[in-house]
Design a protein around this motif. Structure first.
Motif, PDB file in Angstrom:
ATOM      1  N   ARG A  74       0.867  -1.190   0.000  1.00  0.00           N
ATOM      2  CA  ARG A  74       0.000   0.000   0.000  1.00  0.00           C
ATOM      3  C   ARG A  74       0.897   1.231   0.000  1.00  0.00           C
ATOM      4  NH1 ARG A  74      -4.927   1.871   1.480  1.00  0.00           N
ATOM      5  NH2 ARG A  74      -5.776  -0.210   1.752  1.00  0.00           N
ATOM      6  N   VAL A  75       0.504   2.260  -0.769  1.00  0.00           N
ATOM      7  CA  VAL A  75       1.263   3.508  -0.755  1.00  0.00           C
ATOM      8  C   VAL A  75       0.440   4.662  -0.194  1.00  0.00           C
ATOM      9  CG1 VAL A  75       2.845   2.869  -2.605  1.00  0.00           C
ATOM     10  CG2 VAL A  75       0.702   4.035  -3.158  1.00  0.00           C
ATOM     11  N   ARG A  76      -0.881   4.547  -0.210  1.00  0.00           N
ATOM     12  CA  ARG A  76      -1.773   5.589   0.310  1.00  0.00           C
ATOM     13  C   ARG A  76      -2.723   4.972   1.332  1.00  0.00           C
ATOM     14  NH1 ARG A  76      -1.333  10.206  -2.567  1.00  0.00           N
ATOM     15  NH2 ARG A  76      -0.538  10.046  -4.672  1.00  0.00           N
ATOM     16  N   PHE A  77      -3.172   5.815   2.255  1.00  0.00           N
ATOM     17  CA  PHE A  77      -4.103   5.373   3.283  1.00  0.00           C
ATOM     18  C   PHE A  77      -5.485   5.913   2.974  1.00  0.00           C
ATOM     19  CE2 PHE A  77       0.073   5.348   5.196  1.00  0.00           C
ATOM     20  CZ  PHE A  77       0.101   4.109   5.820  1.00  0.00           C
ATOM     21  N   ASP A  78      -6.486   5.127   3.307  1.00  0.00           N
ATOM     22  CA  ASP A  78      -7.879   5.519   3.118  1.00  0.00           C
ATOM     23  C   ASP A  78      -8.598   5.300   4.447  1.00  0.00           C
ATOM     24  OD1 ASP A  78     -10.336   6.206   2.051  1.00  0.00           O
ATOM     25  OD2 ASP A  78     -10.694   4.220   1.200  1.00  0.00           O
ATOM     26  N   LEU A  79      -8.400   6.249   5.349  1.00  0.00           N
ATOM     27  CA  LEU A  79      -8.955   6.148   6.697  1.00  0.00           C
ATOM     28  C   LEU A  79      -9.627   7.457   7.073  1.00  0.00           C
ATOM     29  CD1 LEU A  79      -5.803   4.595   8.387  1.00  0.00           C
ATOM     30  CD2 LEU A  79      -7.992   3.437   8.107  1.00  0.00           C
ATOM     31  N   PRO A  80     -10.720   7.391   7.828  1.00  0.00           N
ATOM     32  CA  PRO A  80     -11.276   8.641   8.352  1.00  0.00           C
ATOM     33  C   PRO A  80     -10.348   9.169   9.444  1.00  0.00           C
ATOM     34  CG  PRO A  80     -12.437   6.755   9.282  1.00  0.00           C
ATOM     35  CD  PRO A  80     -11.475   6.212   8.256  1.00  0.00           C
ATOM     36  N   LEU A  81     -10.066  10.460   9.388  1.00  0.00           N
ATOM     37  CA  LEU A  81      -9.192  11.085  10.379  1.00  0.00           C
ATOM     38  C   LEU A  81      -9.984  12.072  11.217  1.00  0.00           C
ATOM     39  CD1 LEU A  81      -6.056  11.865   8.161  1.00  0.00           C
ATOM     40  CD2 LEU A  81      -6.442   9.890   9.657  1.00  0.00           C
ATOM     41  N   GLN A  91      -3.817  22.157  12.356  1.00  0.00           N
ATOM     42  CA  GLN A  91      -4.658  21.422  11.413  1.00  0.00           C
ATOM     43  C   GLN A  91      -4.346  21.809   9.970  1.00  0.00           C
ATOM     44  OE1 GLN A  91      -8.866  21.265  12.473  1.00  0.00           O
ATOM     45  NE2 GLN A  91      -8.316  21.426  14.630  1.00  0.00           N
ATOM     46  N   ALA A  92      -4.065  23.083   9.725  1.00  0.00           N
ATOM     47  CA  ALA A  92      -3.707  23.524   8.369  1.00  0.00           C
ATOM     48  C   ALA A  92      -2.399  22.872   7.922  1.00  0.00           C
ATOM     49  CB  ALA A  92      -3.604  25.046   8.315  1.00  0.00           C
ATOM     50  N   VAL A  93      -1.435  22.788   8.835  1.00  0.00           N
ATOM     51  CA  VAL A  93      -0.158  22.148   8.511  1.00  0.00           C
ATOM     52  C   VAL A  93      -0.380  20.656   8.259  1.00  0.00           C
ATOM     53  CG1 VAL A  93       2.138  21.546   9.410  1.00  0.00           C
ATOM     54  CG2 VAL A  93       1.229  23.870   9.715  1.00  0.00           C
ATOM     55  N   TRP A  94      -1.162  20.006   9.112  1.00  0.00           N
ATOM     56  CA  TRP A  94      -1.403  18.569   8.946  1.00  0.00           C
ATOM     57  C   TRP A  94      -2.137  18.281   7.636  1.00  0.00           C
ATOM     58  CZ3 TRP A  94      -3.521  18.176  14.599  1.00  0.00           C
ATOM     59  CH2 TRP A  94      -2.461  18.363  15.496  1.00  0.00           C
ATOM     60  N   GLU A  95      -3.067  19.159   7.273  1.00  0.00           N
ATOM     61  CA  GLU A  95      -3.771  19.013   5.995  1.00  0.00           C
ATOM     62  C   GLU A  95      -2.786  19.131   4.835  1.00  0.00           C
ATOM     63  OE1 GLU A  95      -6.842  18.159   3.516  1.00  0.00           O
ATOM     64  OE2 GLU A  95      -7.021  18.202   5.698  1.00  0.00           O
ATOM     65  N   ALA A  96      -1.863  20.072   4.928  1.00  0.00           N
ATOM     66  CA  ALA A  96      -0.852  20.225   3.882  1.00  0.00           C
ATOM     67  C   ALA A  96       0.039  18.982   3.802  1.00  0.00           C
ATOM     68  CB  ALA A  96      -0.013  21.473   4.140  1.00  0.00           C
ATOM     69  N   LEU A  97       0.355  18.385   4.936  1.00  0.00           N
ATOM     70  CA  LEU A  97       1.152  17.158   4.933  1.00  0.00           C
ATOM     71  C   LEU A  97       0.455  16.058   4.139  1.00  0.00           C
ATOM     72  CD1 LEU A  97       2.305  16.960   8.670  1.00  0.00           C
ATOM     73  CD2 LEU A  97       3.723  17.535   6.695  1.00  0.00           C
ATOM     74  N   CYS A  98      -0.854  15.987   4.251  1.00  0.00           N
ATOM     75  CA  CYS A  98      -1.613  14.947   3.550  1.00  0.00           C
ATOM     76  C   CYS A  98      -1.490  15.081   2.028  1.00  0.00           C
ATOM     77  CB  CYS A  98      -3.077  14.976   3.972  1.00  0.00           C
ATOM     78  SG  CYS A  98      -3.340  14.403   5.664  1.00  0.00           S
ATOM     79  N   GLY A  99      -1.099  16.253   1.556  1.00  0.00           N
ATOM     80  CA  GLY A  99      -0.939  16.472   0.126  1.00  0.00           C
ATOM     81  C   GLY A  99       0.422  16.085  -0.419  1.00  0.00           C
ATOM     82  N   ILE A 100       1.348  15.667   0.430  1.00  0.00           N
ATOM     83  CA  ILE A 100       2.673  15.252  -0.039  1.00  0.00           C
ATOM     84  C   ILE A 100       2.566  13.814  -0.537  1.00  0.00           C
ATOM     85  CG2 ILE A 100       5.116  14.976   0.511  1.00  0.00           C
ATOM     86  CD1 ILE A 100       4.617  16.853   2.934  1.00  0.00           C
ATOM     87  N   SER A 134       1.131   9.926  13.018  1.00  0.00           N
ATOM     88  CA  SER A 134       2.366   9.672  12.271  1.00  0.00           C
ATOM     89  C   SER A 134       2.126   8.720  11.112  1.00  0.00           C
ATOM     90  CB  SER A 134       3.416   9.058  13.196  1.00  0.00           C
ATOM     91  OG  SER A 134       3.785   9.970  14.185  1.00  0.00           O
ATOM     92  N   VAL A 135       2.871   8.918  10.079  1.00  0.00           N
ATOM     93  CA  VAL A 135       2.891   8.117   8.857  1.00  0.00           C
ATOM     94  C   VAL A 135       1.611   8.301   8.053  1.00  0.00           C
ATOM     95  CG1 VAL A 135       3.312   5.854   7.801  1.00  0.00           C
ATOM     96  CG2 VAL A 135       4.443   6.443   9.955  1.00  0.00           C
ATOM     97  N   ILE A 136       0.444   8.119   8.665  1.00  0.00           N
ATOM     98  CA  ILE A 136      -0.818   8.303   7.947  1.00  0.00           C
ATOM     99  C   ILE A 136      -0.917   9.748   7.468  1.00  0.00           C
ATOM    100  CG2 ILE A 136      -3.339   8.083   8.076  1.00  0.00           C
ATOM    101  CD1 ILE A 136      -1.893   5.396   8.658  1.00  0.00           C
ATOM    102  N   PRO A 138       1.619  12.204   6.638  1.00  0.00           N
ATOM    103  CA  PRO A 138       3.032  11.870   6.381  1.00  0.00           C
ATOM    104  C   PRO A 138       4.058  12.936   6.748  1.00  0.00           C
ATOM    105  CG  PRO A 138       1.943  12.428   4.331  1.00  0.00           C
ATOM    106  CD  PRO A 138       0.874  12.432   5.401  1.00  0.00           C
ATOM    107  N   CYS A 139       4.236  13.157   8.029  1.00  0.00           N
ATOM    108  CA  CYS A 139       5.226  14.123   8.506  1.00  0.00           C
ATOM    109  C   CYS A 139       6.650  13.655   8.224  1.00  0.00           C
ATOM    110  CB  CYS A 139       5.025  14.405   9.993  1.00  0.00           C
ATOM    111  SG  CYS A 139       4.972  12.937  11.025  1.00  0.00           S
ATOM    112  N   HIS A 140       6.839  12.358   7.994  1.00  0.00           N
ATOM    113  CA  HIS A 140       8.175  11.841   7.697  1.00  0.00           C
ATOM    114  C   HIS A 140       8.688  12.323   6.347  1.00  0.00           C
ATOM    115  CE1 HIS A 140       5.365   8.961   5.900  1.00  0.00           C
ATOM    116  NE2 HIS A 140       6.332   8.646   5.054  1.00  0.00           N
ATOM    117  N   ARG A 141       7.817  12.875   5.512  1.00  0.00           N
ATOM    118  CA  ARG A 141       8.212  13.350   4.182  1.00  0.00           C
ATOM    119  C   ARG A 141       8.738  14.783   4.194  1.00  0.00           C
ATOM    120  NH1 ARG A 141       2.782  10.808   1.611  1.00  0.00           N
ATOM    121  NH2 ARG A 141       3.389   8.616   1.863  1.00  0.00           N
TER     122      ARG A 141
END
Length: 188
Positions: A74-81, A91-100, A134-136, A138-141
């Motif tokens: 799997r490369v992408r997650f499909d989970l309700p957050l 939340q704005a930063v975390w939303e931006a992370l989801c776009g990486i 974490s990971v879901i 993707p702050c590691h990116r």
């Protein structure tokens, strides 16, 4: 950070160490590696800990998808957050992370520009570090401007292993140590 009153948790074992998952009725509120900075320790352990609910549908699905991700299926997650525990800025930063995209990286400076706060690199870095999923999310990116692996609450060895898994970091063993011998074999 204030988490929903109905938060429950479970624990899974992975090649990168034990992981705590937490969910509310709205979605996944947390994924933390054991020993990770900024995890809500009192809510995970002790007399005021969130109830264990390993059969909770969001926790079951999160465990499945995370295991598939670590196995390279799997490369992408499909989970309700449910990221409501953060401030509007976080939340704005975390939303931006989801776009990486998987396999991509961005610098803290570029992320700061993306969220419309080009001079707030340190504040953006702090929000990245406080990411509860974490990971879901993707702050590691997120890497340093010069390409250096910096600032991962779960540890730089894990960050390197995750980026290697996604193909964003060369798998040369002399670049950075892998998390552990078992993880190296599982993620190579």
């Amino acid at each position: 950070m204030p988490y929903p009153a109905d938060t429950v948790q479970s624990r899974i074992t992975t090649a990168l160490g034990d992981v705590r998952l937490a969910a509310s009725a709205r979605g996944l509120v947390g994924l933390w590696f054991d020993g990770q900075r900024h995890q809500p320790l009192a809510a995970l352990d002790g007399p005021a800990a969130w109830p264990q609910a390993p059969g909770h549908p969001v926790l079951v699905e999160a465990a499945r998808q995370f295991s598939d991700y670590l196995a390279g299926r799997r490369v992408r997650f499909d989970l309700p957050l449910d990221l409501g525990s953060g401030t509007p800025f976080q939340q704005a930063v975390w939303e931006a992370l989801c776009g990486i995209a998987p396999g991509a990286t961005v610098s803290y400076a570029a992320l700061s520009r993306q969220v419309g706060r080009p001079l707030a690199v340190r504040a953006v870095g702090a929000a990245v570090g406080r990411n509860p999923v974490s990971v879901i999310v993707p702050c590691h990116r997120v890497i340093g401007s010069g390409g250096a692996l910096t600032g991962y609450a779960g540890g730089l060895e894990r960050k390197a292993a995750l980026l290697r898994l996604e193909g964003a970091l060369a798998s040369r063993t002399d670049a950075l140590p892998l998390f552990a011998p078992a993880a190296a074999k599982a993620l190579a």
